[in-house]
Design an enzyme around this catalytic site. Sequence first.
Site, PDB file in Angstrom:
ATOM      1  N   HIS A  38      -5.211  -9.470 -10.480  1.00  0.00           N
ATOM      2  CA  HIS A  38      -3.754  -8.986 -10.079  1.00  0.00           C
ATOM      3  C   HIS A  38      -3.436 -10.261  -9.275  1.00  0.00           C
ATOM      4  CE1 HIS A  38      -5.904  -8.369  -6.338  1.00  0.00           C
ATOM      5  NE2 HIS A  38      -4.787  -8.388  -5.646  1.00  0.00           N
TER       6      HIS A  38
HETATM    7  C1  UD1 Z   1      -0.825  -6.428  -2.994  1.00  0.00           C
HETATM    8  C2  UD1 Z   1      -0.944  -7.435  -1.988  1.00  0.00           C
HETATM    9  C3  UD1 Z   1      -2.415  -8.238  -2.300  1.00  0.00           C
HETATM   10  C4  UD1 Z   1      -3.753  -7.287  -2.498  1.00  0.00           C
HETATM   11  C5  UD1 Z   1      -2.933  -5.917  -3.467  1.00  0.00           C
HETATM   12  C6  UD1 Z   1      -3.894  -5.034  -3.840  1.00  0.00           C
HETATM   13  C7  UD1 Z   1       0.603  -8.527  -0.665  1.00  0.00           C
HETATM   14  C8  UD1 Z   1       1.477 -10.089  -0.403  1.00  0.00           C
HETATM   15  N1  UD1 Z   1      -0.181  -8.434  -1.716  1.00  0.00           N
HETATM   16  O1  UD1 Z   1      -0.702  -7.216  -4.005  1.00  0.00           O
HETATM   17  O2  UD1 Z   1      -2.964  -8.679  -1.126  1.00  0.00           O
HETATM   18  O3  UD1 Z   1      -4.658  -7.831  -2.991  1.00  0.00           O
HETATM   19  O4  UD1 Z   1      -1.888  -5.580  -2.994  1.00  0.00           O
HETATM   20  O5  UD1 Z   1      -3.372  -4.313  -5.076  1.00  0.00           O
HETATM   21  O6  UD1 Z   1       0.744  -7.621   0.102  1.00  0.00           O
HETATM   22  N2  UD1 Z   1       3.238  -1.548  -8.455  1.00  0.00           N
HETATM   23  C9  UD1 Z   1       3.253  -0.405  -8.971  1.00  0.00           C
HETATM   24  N3  UD1 Z   1       2.759   0.729  -8.392  1.00  0.00           N
HETATM   25  C10 UD1 Z   1       2.374   0.668  -7.139  1.00  0.00           C
HETATM   26  C11 UD1 Z   1       2.600  -0.743  -6.305  1.00  0.00           C
HETATM   27  C12 UD1 Z   1       2.869  -1.817  -7.120  1.00  0.00           C
HETATM   28  O7  UD1 Z   1       3.558  -0.183 -10.120  1.00  0.00           O
HETATM   29  O8  UD1 Z   1       2.024   1.704  -6.410  1.00  0.00           O
HETATM   30  C13 UD1 Z   1       3.741  -2.700  -9.148  1.00  0.00           C
HETATM   31  C14 UD1 Z   1       5.221  -3.129  -8.816  1.00  0.00           C
HETATM   32  O9  UD1 Z   1       5.791  -3.361  -9.929  1.00  0.00           O
HETATM   33  C15 UD1 Z   1       5.037  -4.402  -7.947  1.00  0.00           C
HETATM   34  C16 UD1 Z   1       3.755  -4.962  -8.204  1.00  0.00           C
HETATM   35  O10 UD1 Z   1       2.855  -3.720  -8.642  1.00  0.00           O
HETATM   36  O11 UD1 Z   1       6.145  -5.064  -7.841  1.00  0.00           O
HETATM   37  C17 UD1 Z   1       3.133  -5.603  -7.188  1.00  0.00           C
HETATM   38  O12 UD1 Z   1       2.907  -4.766  -6.098  1.00  0.00           O
HETATM   39  P1  UD1 Z   1       3.029  -5.427  -4.433  1.00  0.00           P
HETATM   40  O13 UD1 Z   1       2.789  -4.387  -3.553  1.00  0.00           O
HETATM   41  O14 UD1 Z   1       4.239  -6.267  -4.439  1.00  0.00           O
HETATM   42  O15 UD1 Z   1       1.904  -6.545  -4.537  1.00  0.00           O
HETATM   43  P2  UD1 Z   1       0.181  -6.413  -5.245  1.00  0.00           P
HETATM   44  O16 UD1 Z   1       0.440  -7.366  -6.340  1.00  0.00           O
HETATM   45  O17 UD1 Z   1      -0.049  -5.116  -5.575  1.00  0.00           O
END
Ligand code: UD1
Length: 359
Positions: free
Chosen positions: A205
């Site tokens: 991821h």
């Molecule tokens: C975040 C953390 C990362 C951790 C990861 C675990 C930061 C900078 N990054 O990254 O360190 O390893 O979580 O998962 O805080 N999304 C969904 N549903 C959700 C959450 C996210 O669909 O419940 C999608 C959204 O499109 C979002 C993308 O995932 O834009 C990324 O989510 P985000 O929380 O920005 O970062 P992660 O890649 O999950």
Amino acid sequence: MKICHVVGARPNFMKAAPVVRALTEQENGQQVLVHTGQHYDVSMSDVFFQELGLPEPDVNLEVGSGSHARQTAEIMMRLEPVIVETKPDLVIVYGDVNSTVAAALVCSKLLVTIGHVEAGLRSFDRTMPEEINRLLTDQVADLLFTPSSDGDENLLREGITPEKIHFVGNVMIDTLLRLLPVAEARNVQAHHQVKAHDYGLVTLHRPANVDDPAVLRMIVDALNDVSAHTTLLFPVHPRTRQQLTRLGFSALHPRLRLLEPLSYLDFLALQRTATFVITDSGGIQEETTYLGVPCLTVRENTERPVTMSLGTSCLVGRDMGQLRKHVQSILAGAWKTGSIPPLWDGHAAERIARIIGSL
Ligand code: UD1
């Protein structure tokens, strides 16, 4: 004493759960749980609260997704009035996600004491958003709870006074040890039609791996090749799912099986009996080290060096030739056995609670 825990993203939940429990057992005042809402899907959040036995959050800031600046700023704006109103004596933040640094900045300006669980880890790679979050959080935290002694060394080198640093061990392993018997009783292998020690497990991821189509394609090509030799179960993070859909990946080997994100217990059970794990996660490097499962880490660096020096992890970076070669070695039975790092013993959260109790 009033203690406020701030969590937001999937890897926070298994770290907070044992600390909340240990503080409850110590009966040291009142606890308040704030969920920022950084992760909000049932499969990324709710199921973890249920399985880990975390109480319902007292407050959910519902910030959702966004750019780093927007997400961090939203958390700060929505958290500030909550802290002003609840007046905690201590706020505990976990790990290295955007929710961690946002809460730490809010509390430092409000002069609230901050505890950071999983302090001191460094990849020395400032292109990773998590490294910026770690550096800034540790600079403003008052109690720095480290999972391994390299964390203490990093903090001392950055000028943190020794009195603030507490080497307590790894809270993720507290949760793993408590829930491993529950996970093992679930017969998840049968559900996924795999046999113990006859499949690999994959998670990816990191933006550096999944956001660039050329890099993602290179990794998926390697996974396709590996799945010619063994079944690969690949629970797909929402970020990665979006990229795979955008790129229209179709010609996957039938043994490369894409799954929805798994719950904590199901993933733990599958890790326990995997032949190997391919990942870019930080926490999974630690869990595989504890479980003695070979781990191929698709990153150029790691903030968890003990998983390489003592544990079963190996960095393969972007070298997919290395990845293929290492899988062959593992399948041939040739891999280091590793050992468990000091204080990864299931009692880290108790140590944290004792230190807080002595304040
Ligand atoms: C975040 C953390 C990362 C951790 C990861 C675990 C930061 C900078 N990054 O990254 O360190 O390893 O979580 O998962 O805080 N999304 C969904 N549903 C959700 C959450 C996210 O669909 O419940 C999608 C959204 O499109 C979002 C993308 O995932 O834009 C990324 O989510 P985000 O929380 O920005 O970062 P992660 O890649 O999950």
